[in-house]
Write an enzyme that holds these catalytic residues in place. Structure first.
Site, short mmCIF file in Angstrom:
data_model
loop_
_atom_site.label_atom_id
_atom_site.label_comp_id
_atom_site.label_asym_id
_atom_site.label_seq_id
_atom_site.Cartn_x
_atom_site.Cartn_y
_atom_site.Cartn_z
N GLY A 84 0.82 -1.20 0.00
CA GLY A 84 0.00 0.00 0.00
C GLY A 84 0.86 1.25 0.00
N PHE A 85 0.20 2.37 -0.11
CA PHE A 85 0.88 3.67 -0.21
C PHE A 85 1.77 3.92 1.00
CE2 PHE A 85 -0.09 8.44 0.44
CZ PHE A 85 1.12 8.82 -0.09
N ILE A 86 1.20 3.92 2.19
CA ILE A 86 1.98 4.20 3.40
C ILE A 86 2.90 3.03 3.74
CG2 ILE A 86 1.84 4.68 5.88
CD1 ILE A 86 -0.89 6.03 5.29
N LYS A 88 -12.60 1.53 12.32
CA LYS A 88 -11.31 1.95 12.85
C LYS A 88 -11.40 2.29 14.34
CE LYS A 88 -8.45 1.67 9.37
NZ LYS A 88 -7.27 0.78 9.44
N TYR A 125 -16.58 3.09 7.67
CA TYR A 125 -15.11 2.97 7.69
C TYR A 125 -14.56 3.49 9.02
CZ TYR A 125 -10.35 4.70 6.99
OH TYR A 125 -9.02 5.00 7.15
#
Length: 338
Positions: free
Chosen positions: A12-14, A158, A154
């Site tokens: 993924g991006f991070i 979290k 979402y």
């Protein structure tokens, strides 16, 4: 021996940027990714290919929610540090496909916690989101603020992860840090995020969608600033306080567990129209703007108080959106030949 870090969501991006940074700092990195098709899988494959050029990187393909996979990885690699970044992202997609968030964010995170209970790492770090602050309107957001009114599923998953992790930290003494991220952007960014959507549309001559008629503010955080914050927090594992009175004011440390929440943001809100201007400056093209109403599940503003991050690590993010978008646009043009 090099410390071993298990990173979920490493394609993924991070996750890619964090894996790269830890490899550069001498870690062995075990990178797990499920390569879901939520966005362009080729972009994820390319990130993992670049990480795999390092001898210290061990790629693993698999889903968080798969029975036994997390336990197997903990047994095989005995990670010193676990950074759990994987999960189903996206506020709007959670309205259309909430089941994906149950599987990845709830079941997947439960599997991480169970493996950490059985084979406790020195520090478990888990990604949450600024969306957990939900309907809060008091700015800047502080980790000690009450956050019980999430406005998207979402965000609800979290926030549930935070509570799940707290219970495991309390019961099994697992040092746990939850990050609340704020609008992360930069090279290799996600195609579903505004910086990518705006840049691609502007370069291709398409109009951009400007929600809430431009009356939005975001705490845009450049990805390398975020990753440096995570890297430094690895060495700031929380400890269960001996007494509630021993806790420092403003610290989100639990009074009954080695667990805390830390904001990682730039610490300064940027108006959406100013952000668009930064993209226009970086591309040299004026955007064709289509002003629209607010989308369901979204909030008009986010802004992180980063006092706790600085107190724990001495670090403050510093990249301006003008410089950050120059870097992103340069990457985008190079990667896509735009």
């Amino acid at each position: 021996m090099a410390k071993c870090a298990l990173i979920t969501g490493s394609a993924g991006f991070i996750g890619y940027h964090l894996s790269k940074a830890l490899l550069e700092h001498g870690y062995k990195v075990v990178g797990l990714d499920g390569f879901s098709d939520y966005y362009d899988v080729a972009l994820k494959r390319r990130r993992h290919e670049m990480l795999s050029q390092s001898e210290g990187f061990v790629p693993v393909e698999g889903l968080l929610e798969a029975d036994g996979l997390m336990m197997e990885l903990f047994v095989k690699h005995t990670p010193d540090v676990v950074v759990h970044l994987a999960g189903q992202a996206g506020v709007r997609w959670s309205i259309e496909n909430p089941r994906a968030y149950v599987d990845a964010n709830l079941v997947g995170s439960f599997n991480i916690l169970e493996a950490a209970r059985a084979h406790r790492p020195a520090h478990l770090l888990m990604a949450s989101t600024s969306s957990a602050y939900g309907a809060n309107t008091q700015m800047p957001y502080r980790e000690t603020d009450k956050a019980d009114a999430q406005v998207s599923f979402y965000a609800a998953t979290k926030k549930a992860n935070e509570s799940m992790a707290h219970s495991y930290a309390h019961l099994y003494d697992i040092p746990t840090t939850m990050f609340r991220f704020f609008t992360v952007y930069g090279p290799w960014g996600r195609p579903d995020m505004a910086p990518y959507l705006f840049t691609s549309a502007i370069l291709e001559g398409r109009p951009i969608k400007v929600f809430n008629h431009g009356n939005m503010q975001r705490d845009f955080t450049y990805v390398t600033d975020l990753v440096e914050g995570i890297r430094l927090l690895i060495d700031a594992a929380p400890e269960r306080p001996e007494t509630a009175e021993a806790m420092e004011p403003g610290d989100s440390l639990s009074p009954v567990a080695p667990w805390r929440i830390v904001n990682i943001g730039n610490g300064a809100p940027v108006k959406l129209m100013e952000f668009i201007e930064a993209i226009e400056a970086a591309t040299g093209i004026e955007a064709d703007k289509n002003f629209m109403d607010m989308q369901p599940g979204d909030v008009p503003a986010t802004w992180a108080d980063t006092t706790l991050l600085k107190r724990l690590t001495g670090y403050e993010p510093s990249m301006s959106v003008e410089d950050g978008m120059k870097e992103f646009v340069a990457w985008y043009r190079d990667y896509y030949g735009a």
